[in-house]
Design an enzyme around this catalytic site. Structure first.
Site, PDB file in Angstrom:
ATOM      1  N   CYS A  31      -3.964  -7.182   3.287  1.00 35.97           N
ATOM      2  CA  CYS A  31      -3.608  -6.841   1.922  1.00 35.97           C
ATOM      3  C   CYS A  31      -2.644  -7.864   1.347  1.00 35.97           C
ATOM      4  O   CYS A  31      -1.852  -8.461   2.054  1.00 35.97           O
ATOM      5  CB  CYS A  31      -2.950  -5.472   1.883  1.00 35.97           C
ATOM      6  SG  CYS A  31      -3.926  -4.204   2.674  1.00 35.97           S
TER       7      CYS A  31
ATOM      8  N   ARG B 118      -6.897 -14.195   2.755  1.00 37.23           N
ATOM      9  CA  ARG B 118      -6.365 -13.346   3.824  1.00 37.23           C
ATOM     10  C   ARG B 118      -7.293 -12.178   4.147  1.00 37.23           C
ATOM     11  O   ARG B 118      -7.077 -11.479   5.136  1.00 37.23           O
ATOM     12  CB  ARG B 118      -4.991 -12.812   3.423  1.00 37.23           C
ATOM     13  CG  ARG B 118      -3.964 -13.921   3.271  1.00 37.23           C
ATOM     14  CD  ARG B 118      -2.678 -13.390   2.726  1.00 37.23           C
ATOM     15  NE  ARG B 118      -1.973 -12.625   3.705  1.00 37.23           N
ATOM     16  CZ  ARG B 118      -0.850 -13.020   4.318  1.00 37.23           C
ATOM     17  NH1 ARG B 118      -0.335 -14.173   4.016  1.00 37.23           N
ATOM     18  NH2 ARG B 118      -0.260 -12.268   5.188  1.00 37.23           N
TER      19      ARG B 118
ATOM     20  N   GLY C  41       0.806  -2.279   4.743  1.00 36.84           N
ATOM     21  CA  GLY C  41       1.354  -1.620   5.939  1.00 36.84           C
ATOM     22  C   GLY C  41       0.707  -0.257   6.121  1.00 36.84           C
ATOM     23  O   GLY C  41      -0.287   0.063   5.464  1.00 36.84           O
TER      24      GLY C  41
ATOM     25  N   GLU D  42     -12.746 -20.021  22.948  1.00 38.09           N
ATOM     26  CA  GLU D  42     -12.436 -20.299  21.542  1.00 38.09           C
ATOM     27  C   GLU D  42     -13.701 -20.719  20.777  1.00 38.09           C
ATOM     28  O   GLU D  42     -13.920 -20.296  19.648  1.00 38.09           O
ATOM     29  CB  GLU D  42     -11.342 -21.387  21.471  1.00 38.09           C
ATOM     30  CG  GLU D  42     -10.996 -21.889  20.092  1.00 38.09           C
ATOM     31  CD  GLU D  42     -10.474 -20.817  19.141  1.00 38.09           C
ATOM     32  OE1 GLU D  42     -10.237 -19.680  19.558  1.00 38.09           O
ATOM     33  OE2 GLU D  42     -10.342 -21.130  17.942  1.00 38.09           O
TER      34      GLU D  42
ATOM     35  N   LYS E 288      -7.024 -12.762   7.502  1.00 39.49           N
ATOM     36  CA  LYS E 288      -6.306 -13.912   8.036  1.00 39.49           C
ATOM     37  C   LYS E 288      -5.081 -13.480   8.824  1.00 39.49           C
ATOM     38  O   LYS E 288      -4.750 -14.056   9.842  1.00 39.49           O
ATOM     39  CB  LYS E 288      -5.912 -14.846   6.888  1.00 39.49           C
ATOM     40  CG  LYS E 288      -5.213 -16.108   7.319  1.00 39.49           C
ATOM     41  CD  LYS E 288      -6.168 -17.006   8.088  1.00 39.49           C
ATOM     42  CE  LYS E 288      -5.490 -18.205   8.704  1.00 39.49           C
ATOM     43  NZ  LYS E 288      -6.287 -18.796   9.789  1.00 39.49           N
TER      44      LYS E 288
HETATM   45  O1  M6R Z   1      -1.756 -15.234  13.050  1.00 36.28           O
HETATM   46  P1  M6R Z   1      -2.109 -15.019  14.503  1.00 36.28           P
HETATM   47  O2  M6R Z   1      -2.230 -16.321  15.230  1.00 36.28           O
HETATM   48  O3  M6R Z   1      -1.179 -14.097  15.186  1.00 36.28           O
HETATM   49  O4  M6R Z   1      -3.518 -14.347  14.477  1.00 36.28           O
HETATM   50  C1  M6R Z   1      -4.120 -13.889  15.654  1.00 36.28           C
HETATM   51  C2  M6R Z   1      -5.587 -13.602  15.440  1.00 36.28           C
HETATM   52  O5  M6R Z   1      -5.747 -12.563  14.520  1.00 36.28           O
HETATM   53  C3  M6R Z   1      -6.336 -14.832  14.951  1.00 36.28           C
HETATM   54  O6  M6R Z   1      -6.188 -15.919  15.810  1.00 36.28           O
HETATM   55  C4  M6R Z   1      -7.829 -14.532  14.765  1.00 36.28           C
HETATM   56  O7  M6R Z   1      -8.436 -14.346  16.013  1.00 36.28           O
HETATM   57  C5  M6R Z   1      -8.473 -15.680  13.976  1.00 36.28           C
HETATM   58  N1  M6R Z   1      -9.355 -15.156  12.990  1.00 36.28           N
HETATM   59  C6  M6R Z   1      -9.173 -16.649  14.831  1.00 36.28           C
HETATM   60  O8  M6R Z   1      -9.959 -17.548  14.162  1.00 36.28           O
END
Ligand code: M6R
Length: 612
Positions: A2, A27, A102, A485, A607
């Site tokens: 959000c 996001r 939240g 990955e 995101k």
């Molecule tokens: O912001 P963060 O690195 O904590 O995010 C973790 C995951 O949500 C993030 O890496 C997600 O897997 C991505 N979409 C990967 O491309």
């Protein structure tokens, strides 16, 4: 996830609010809404839409004007994406408007309490409960009513509140969801992401947990929930506007893949001491207690989610091999609930691009509660995780807009390598070995450029395999997490099922899937376990599997076992993932584009995952 934007001033704010929402579109969201109040005519205008911000814009006409307002993009948690569930939410008496990021965890008990008082609810959201809770406390002071309501709330919030009878102010508050106030001239703004206000100001105040901001046109009053006035520092937003533009690239993801030679330079900048064969991370050394605890640690946990979890696995291989400290990598979501063993000799490293991931944040709080020193590896400057950790290393990769993480991953691996060398040089690593590694680090940008120059080879392979239904990614050692990955990237943006495995593990199960329709991607670079990987490749070939190999320049042998080969340069083993992942990022990207999918905003994903 959000996004929140707000404005109070003298001008019509509709276009600013919409532009602010568009800045956080990446996001992830599934509905959007806006409310503006025109102080001169006391008229209020609210518009919502399911789907994209452009659909919301189409509903707004020239009567929708106002000099204060709130806007929101919603990523569904409580209830499906619908008009009723989208924000802003309105109190029963139609006087209070609320946007909220939240989760209000105790919303059911609050709802029962309010229903007993006669309140009616029209959505499935926790946010509608909160706006009515505020109404239930309101007499003639919205600030007071918000504070009282927040005392009753369990959960997380970043909120913006508008009361139609108090058009001189907006109220904001935060607990666990990011919120900042942008300072203008005779106008002020607020947002959940600095990108939303950057077109207006780079002077911002970041709210901390349990703080409230009362925002007037010409001033902001900061308080804590106990109603004490607090002093906050104005900080500069560290974003270059060009960084949040596509810059001529078709997608942010492609731009971010191609930015990696530069973002790695930014991650390394000022951190390599070549003539001492070591590294220097200011964010660690400035905290001697934490730094010493890290060097002397008997155990390191690395906690993360998604792509960051994959870089954490590479960190485990690095730190154990070179710095000789046992490392355990945990999904943040599991760490929190599993009662991990933590002593004063344990250091916990949290890796998060956004620095806002709820699972990682919660795990970190648990680690702190148990007395561990904590270190954050974050990309977003000023993010919650970067603030709550005892020390940290910023990635300096610049804003990552594409939902599929690319440049943050390579910068995370680089940051982990920098940390590894720093610790290892305090232990057994010789000058010669340290020097070799840091020298190789400096060569990486040029090597990545040479891979990117060959991106058409990857594109051709993508065209051939875009209709495959499954992919298997296999690698060993430092390249096993890269296989994970690569598979995650493909899943996320092209919606093709893909699995990553350690290559040798294939024979323990996944080999059953191998046939002529199963493309298998091997990472088979010339390292110490190359011959073992070749054996695994032969096992696939013997079952008519189709092999695509990421191989070292000059490896001729690999051609005879592979159907397709993508050649890359070599570097030292712990840095190799930074090179081997590039073709996998490109492969996922080109396949998704060929399939016509929205690469930067894949379905269902956000995101920054700010809910547990
Ligand atoms: O912001 P963060 O690195 O904590 O995010 C973790 C995951 O949500 C993030 O890496 C997600 O897997 C991505 N979409 C990967 O491309």
């Amino acid at each position: 996830m959000c996004g929140i934007v707000g404005y109070i001033g003298k001008k019509d704010c509709v276009s600013f609010l919409i532009e602010g929402l568009k800045r956080v579109e990446y996001r992830g969201y599934d509905s959007a809404g806006i409310v503006v109040l025109d102080e001169s005519s006391s008229s209020i205008h609210i518009k919502k839409s399911v789907g994209k911000i452009i659909d919301l814009e189409k509903k707004i006409d020239n009567r929708d004007i106002g000099n204060l307002g709130l806007a929101h993009t919603r990523w569904a948690t409580h209830g499906e994406p619908s008009m009723e569930n989208s924000h802003p939410h309105i109190s029963n008496n139609k006087k209070i408007y609320l946007v909220h990021n939240g989760i209000i965890e105790n919303y059911i008990s609050l709802q029962k309490r309010l229903e007993a008082k006669g309140y009616k609810f029209y959505s499935e959201t926790d946010t509608e409960i909160l706006v009515n809770l505020i109404e239930s406390y309101y007499t003639d002071d919205i600030e007071l009513a918000v504070k009282k309501a927040l005392f009753d709330v369990k959960g997380t919030y970043g909120i913006g509140v508008l009361h139609v009878d108090e058009p001189d102010k907006l109220i904001v508050a935060r607990l666990g969801s990011p919120l900042l106030i942008g300072i203008g001239e005779n106008e002020n703004y607020f947002a959940s992401d600095p990108a939303s206000v950057i077109s207006k100001t780079d002077d911002v105040v970041y709210l901390d947990d349990k703080e409230i901001g009362v925002i007037y046109k010409d001033r902001v009053v900061h308080k804590n929930l106990e109603d004490e006035i607090i002093t906050k520092n104005i900080e500069k937003i560290d974003i270059d506007v060009q960084e949040i533009e596509k810059d001529g690239y078709e997608h942010f993801m492609l731009k971010e893949i191609f930015q990696q030679p530069r973002t790695l330079i930014d991650t390394m900048r000022g951190r390599i001491i070549l003539d001492e064969g070591t590294t220097n991370l200011g964010g660690l050394r400035q905290h001697p207690q934490v730094y010493n605890a890290l060097i002397k640690a008997e155990k390191i946990y690395i906690i993360a989610c998604g792509t960051s979890w994959h870089s954490a696995l590479i960190g485990e291989y690095m730190i154990e091999e070179y710095a000789k400290i046992p490392v355990e990598v945990e999904y943040a979501s599991e760490f929190r609930y599993r009662d991990p063993i933590i002593s004063e000799k344990t250091v916990v490293i949290a890796i998060s691009q956004s620095g806002e991931t709820a699972d990682t944040l919660a795990a970190l709080k648990e680690a702190k509660r148990k007395g561990a020193y904590t270190i954050g590896l974050c990309n977003v400057v000023g993010s919650t995780i970067s603030k709550v950790t005892d020390a940290g290393v910023y990635l300096h990769a610049g804003p990552e807009i594409g939902v599929a993480s690319t440049k943050a991953f390579t910068s995370q691996v680089m940051a982990l390598a920098l940390i590894t060398v720093d610790i290892a040089r305090h232990k057994d690593m010789s000058f010669r070995e340290g020097y070799k590694i840091v020298k190789e680090m400096k060569l990486l940008p040029t090597l990545i450029n040479s891979i990117l120059d060959n991106s058409m080879v990857v594109k051709d392979i993508a065209l051939k395999f875009k209709d495959a239904k499954n992919f298997l990614y296999l690698g060993r050692g430092f390249n096993f997490p890269v296989a994970l990955e690569g598979a995650l990237k493909l899943k996320e943006i092209s919606y093709i099922h893909a699995e990553g495995y350690p290559a040798a593990e294939m024979k323990h199960g996944p080999i059953a899937l191998i046939d002529k329709d199963m493309p298998v991607i091997f990472i088979a670079i010339k390292d110490a376990i190359y011959d073992k990987v070749i054996t695994n490749m032969k096992e696939v070939k013997a079952r008519n599997g189709v092999i695509i190999t990421i191989a070292s320049y000059g490896d001729e042998e690999i051609e005879s076992i592979s159907d397709y080969v993508i050649k890359i340069p070599d570097t030292t083993n712990l840095l190799m993932p930074i090179l081997t992942v590039i073709p996998l990022q490109l492969l996922a990207y080109y396949i998704a584009v060929e399939k016509g999918f929205n690469v930067d905003m894949p379905r269902n994903l956000a995101k920054s995952v700010t809910v547990e």
